[in-house]
Design an enzyme around this catalytic site. Structure first.
Site, PDB file in Angstrom:
ATOM      1  N   ARG A 223       5.928 -12.478   0.692  1.00 12.03           N
ATOM      2  CA  ARG A 223       5.457 -12.875   2.024  1.00 12.03           C
ATOM      3  C   ARG A 223       4.551 -14.100   1.911  1.00 12.03           C
ATOM      4  NH1 ARG A 223       5.238  -7.367   4.112  1.00 12.03           N
ATOM      5  NH2 ARG A 223       6.594  -6.233   2.694  1.00 12.03           N
TER       6      ARG A 223
ATOM      7  N   GLY B  39       0.807  -1.215   0.000  1.00 15.28           N
ATOM      8  CA  GLY B  39       0.000   0.000   0.000  1.00 15.28           C
ATOM      9  C   GLY B  39       0.838   1.262   0.000  1.00 15.28           C
TER      10      GLY B  39
ATOM     11  N   ASP C 206      -2.673   6.705   3.057  1.00 16.78           N
ATOM     12  CA  ASP C 206      -2.079   7.759   2.226  1.00 16.78           C
ATOM     13  C   ASP C 206      -0.823   7.352   1.458  1.00 16.78           C
ATOM     14  OD1 ASP C 206      -0.290   7.535   4.269  1.00 16.78           O
ATOM     15  OD2 ASP C 206      -0.598   9.545   5.092  1.00 16.78           O
ATOM     16  N   GLY C 207      -0.341   6.135   1.665  1.00 22.86           N
ATOM     17  CA  GLY C 207       0.839   5.697   0.919  1.00 22.86           C
ATOM     18  C   GLY C 207       2.149   6.246   1.460  1.00 22.86           C
TER      19      GLY C 207
ATOM     20  N   ARG D 276      14.454  -0.011   1.098  1.00 20.18           N
ATOM     21  CA  ARG D 276      14.718  -1.330   1.674  1.00 20.18           C
ATOM     22  C   ARG D 276      15.346  -2.236   0.615  1.00 20.18           C
ATOM     23  NH1 ARG D 276       9.343  -3.246   4.888  1.00 20.18           N
ATOM     24  NH2 ARG D 276       8.460  -3.480   2.802  1.00 20.18           N
TER      25      ARG D 276
ATOM     26  N   ASP E 115       9.316  -6.041   7.738  1.00 26.95           N
ATOM     27  CA  ASP E 115       8.329  -5.052   8.196  1.00 26.95           C
ATOM     28  C   ASP E 115       8.510  -4.662   9.664  1.00 26.95           C
ATOM     29  OD1 ASP E 115       7.341  -4.904   5.686  1.00 26.95           O
ATOM     30  OD2 ASP E 115       5.268  -5.375   6.206  1.00 26.95           O
TER      31      ASP E 115
ATOM     32  N   ASP F 180       1.010 -11.504   6.495  1.00 26.88           N
ATOM     33  CA  ASP F 180       1.559 -10.610   5.466  1.00 26.88           C
ATOM     34  C   ASP F 180       2.894 -10.010   5.909  1.00 26.88           C
ATOM     35  OD1 ASP F 180      -0.434  -9.376   7.268  1.00 26.88           O
ATOM     36  OD2 ASP F 180       0.261  -7.505   6.407  1.00 26.88           O
TER      37      ASP F 180
ATOM     38  N   LYS G 179       9.814   2.460   0.678  1.00 24.51           N
ATOM     39  CA  LYS G 179       8.656   2.358   1.570  1.00 24.51           C
ATOM     40  C   LYS G 179       8.224   3.767   1.963  1.00 24.51           C
ATOM     41  CE  LYS G 179       6.963   0.187   5.809  1.00 24.51           C
ATOM     42  NZ  LYS G 179       7.237  -0.847   6.814  1.00 24.51           N
TER      43      LYS G 179
HETATM   44  P1  AMP Z   1       1.476  -3.253   8.238  1.00 27.07           P
HETATM   45  O1  AMP Z   1       0.612  -3.318   9.435  1.00 27.07           O
HETATM   46  O2  AMP Z   1       2.444  -2.098   8.238  1.00 27.07           O
HETATM   47  O3  AMP Z   1       2.165  -4.536   7.949  1.00 27.07           O
HETATM   48  O4  AMP Z   1       0.520  -2.944   6.982  1.00 27.07           O
HETATM   49  C1  AMP Z   1      -0.625  -3.684   6.685  1.00 27.07           C
HETATM   50  C2  AMP Z   1      -1.148  -3.252   5.356  1.00 27.07           C
HETATM   51  O5  AMP Z   1      -1.495  -1.863   5.376  1.00 27.07           O
HETATM   52  C3  AMP Z   1      -0.189  -3.399   4.185  1.00 27.07           C
HETATM   53  O6  AMP Z   1      -0.929  -3.762   3.073  1.00 27.07           O
HETATM   54  C4  AMP Z   1       0.393  -2.016   4.045  1.00 27.07           C
HETATM   55  O7  AMP Z   1       0.874  -1.766   2.759  1.00 27.07           O
HETATM   56  C5  AMP Z   1      -0.800  -1.166   4.363  1.00 27.07           C
HETATM   57  N1  AMP Z   1      -0.435   0.175   4.853  1.00 27.07           N
HETATM   58  C6  AMP Z   1       0.090   0.491   6.060  1.00 27.07           C
HETATM   59  N2  AMP Z   1       0.277   1.818   6.163  1.00 27.07           N
HETATM   60  C7  AMP Z   1      -0.101   2.364   4.993  1.00 27.07           C
HETATM   61  C8  AMP Z   1      -0.149   3.698   4.466  1.00 27.07           C
HETATM   62  N3  AMP Z   1       0.227   4.746   5.189  1.00 27.07           N
HETATM   63  N4  AMP Z   1      -0.607   3.852   3.206  1.00 27.07           N
HETATM   64  C9  AMP Z   1      -1.005   2.798   2.473  1.00 27.07           C
HETATM   65  N5  AMP Z   1      -1.011   1.552   2.910  1.00 27.07           N
HETATM   66  C10 AMP Z   1      -0.569   1.314   4.148  1.00 27.07           C
HETATM   67 MG    MG Z   2       3.331  -5.218   6.636  1.00 26.14          MG
END
Ligand code: AMP
Ligand code: MG
Length: 520
Positions: A212, A114, A147-148, A205, A286, A276, A135
């Site tokens: 995953r 994301g 928001d990416g 990274r 992660d 994931d 990232k």
């Molecule tokens: P995480 O808990 O960081 O492993 O993220 C879980 C999911 O949420 C993954 O698909 C990430 O890419 C997505 N994600 C986390 N933070 C963001 C963000 N700020 N913008 C877009 N996707 C996010």
């Molecule tokens: Mg993750």
């Protein structure tokens, strides 16, 4: 007499002068839709997407160790633009990977990259192929409502900890650069309805693969069996050459067990072991609300979002990894026999139990495991729960306990490890008497062996927070110093003693300094 030739290091080049490959994109099915909007994707392992440019990139940190492995010098102005996502070089075919996952025990459907975008693959100086991934590089079809982007504090934590883990000898994704975006990101850090603007950043990274468990799960869940097979074949071809499906899965089980042994022996708590966040290569991947045991407590988790259930607390990690491997096994059922998968899970248990026994013995300085040693280790872990004792410092200092000493002399070297008053150490004192009797049977190299497995320096959350506070105020010095110390975590480095200190009292409940939320 012939003189040995000086070891010649190949000259480092700029990222902008490197050559790139894109096997993931070329060898796997991609999303035919190119619209960069949040959506469900079908029959694909990835979507081609470019990073979104940022306002004013600034190089905040660089990993020399990683740069050297890749043959890359600190970036030129153009290289920096690439690491910020402002430029895509010729030969790069950026993509966001599609994956799903079980989050906190529940199937969450499509997740995917994301905010992470792989730029391309480069060939490292050791001949390995490495993906470069940004990232925090902007939205992708997998961003859902987010928001990416990523904030500086979480990016610094990922950047520094992945390098620290590597130097501790733990399989991990790596980090090359930390780039400030010059843009603000809004985060509600405590999830309490008080969002605020924070500086944004992007980490580059590096890993041979970021695949995953969830990359397989999403394909199986949607019955996309051809893509599932293609992904398995790709992973085996590039990362497990010579393996059958069965032996690949079993080898992954073995590697995951080895990873858990490393986390457990070092007191590392990942914090969010969703499927994931489990690497198909058995890497630590992660870095979010992770932490290192301070006072030894099997129930401890640094993740305040998990404070209720404690699903991912220190002591649960080995069992959770096996649960995650079982979810992966379900996804792989279309490819191989159930028995082969069960065999993998059994091997996981055997490899973990056997390796953990040996890791504990090594931490105690015992060259081989004898009859009563397991009980000795078990009794220690019980004694450690009774008084708040720093896990890292205890094992590091244990080597200094005098084998001929008694009473107070046994406890004295351990004083820096105790958070509370020293009165209540009855049980530990009794254990130490047993321990020195056993340790006398070891050779004189015992302290040295102990120092090689019990690090003096780990990336404690309060140290991370101090580096974050400094960097947010414009001072990269503390981070650089910390990174230098963490390159040699098993060395004494007496000039850097302050980085080995147990968590100070002021940091006990300060946000980020011991526990922290998922907000990143
Ligand atoms: P995480 O808990 O960081 O492993 O993220 C879980 C999911 O949420 C993954 O698909 C990430 O890419 C997505 N994600 C986390 N933070 C963001 C963000 N700020 N913008 C877009 N996707 C996010
Ligand atoms: Mg993750």
């Amino acid at each position: 007499m012939a003189l040995a030739a000086a070891k010649r290091r190949p000259a480092l080049i700029d990222l902008a002068a490197a050559s790139f490959e894109n096997t993931f994109v070329h060898e796997l099915p991609g999303d035919p839709v190119l619209v960069n909007m949040p959506r469900q994707v079908a029959n694909a392992c990835y979507t081609r997407v470019a990073p979104t440019a940022v306002a004013t990139p600034r190089l905040l940190a660089w990993s020399d160790a990683m740069g050297e492995l890749l043959g890359l010098a600190r970036p030129s102005a153009l290289g920096l633009e690439v690491l910020a996502g402002n430029r895509v070089l010729a030969g790069m075919e950026p993509y966001a990977a599609r994956y799903g996952g079980h989050q906190f025990g529940h199937w969450a459907g499509q997740l995917g990259d994301g905010r992470a975008i792989t730029l391309a693959e480069v060939m490292a100086t050791d001949g390995s192929r490495q993906e470069l991934e940004l990232k925090g590089a902007g939205k992708t079809p997998y961003s859902r409502t987010a928001d990416g982007r990523a904030v500086l504090r979480s990016s610094l934590r990922e950047f520094a900890c992945s390098e620290a883990m590597f130097h501790l000898g733990v399989p991990t994704t790596r980090a090359l650069s930390l780039v400030g975006t010059g843009e603000e990101v809004i985060r509600d850090m405590f999830y309490d309805g008080h969002p605020r603007a924070e500086p944004g950043a992007i980490v580059c990274r590096v890993a041979p693969s970021f695949v995953r468990f969830g990359n397989f799960q999403i394909l199986a869940a949607n019955n996309e069996l051809e893509a599932l097979k293609q992904l398995a074949d790709y992973v085996i071809r590039h990362h497990y050459p010579g393996h059958s499906y069965a032996s690949w899965y079993q080898e992954l089980c073995r590697r995951t067990a080895a990873l858990m042994i490393d986390w457990m022996r070092l007191g590392f708590v990942h914090g969010v072991m969703n499927t994931d966040n489990m690497s198909i290569l058995g890497l630590t991947i992660d870095y979010g609300p992770y932490g290192w045991l301070e006072g030894y407590d099997p129930m401890w988790t640094p993740n305040t979002t998990d404070a209720q259930g404690r699903r991912y607390c220190y002591g649960n990690q080995p069992a959770i990894a096996q649960w995650n491997l079982a979810r992966l096994a379900e996804a792989l059922l279309p490819l191989l026999e159930r028995e082969a998968l069960e065999e993998g899970l059994n091997r996981y248990a055997e490899a973990f139990n056997d390796g953990w026994r040996r890791a504990l013995a090594a931490k105690l300085g015992l060259a081989s495991v004898q009859t009563d040693d397991e009980e000795l280790a078990r009794e220690l872990l019980v004694a450690l729960t009774e008084t708040e004792t720093d896990f890292t410092l205890f094992f590091r200092r244990l080597a200094a306990v005098p084998l001929e000493g008694s009473g107070e002399a046994l406890l004295a070297p351990l004083a820096p490890a105790f958070y509370g008053a020293q009165a209540a150490h009855e049980r530990l004192a009794a254990w130490l008497r047993r321990y020195v009797a056993r340790a006398r049977a070891e050779g004189p190299d015992r302290p040295q062996r102990m120092a090689s497995v019990n690090p003096k320096y780990v990336f404690r959350n309060y140290l991370a927070q101090q580096a974050i506070d400094a960097l947010e105020a414009g001072d990269a010095g503390p981070l650089e110093r910390l990174m230098r110390v963490l390159r040699r975590p098993y060395d004494e480095q007496p000039e850097s003693e302050e980085f080995a200190a147990r968590r100070p009292e002021w940091a006990r409940s300060k946000p980020g300094c011991s526990a922290l939320s998922c907000s990143s």
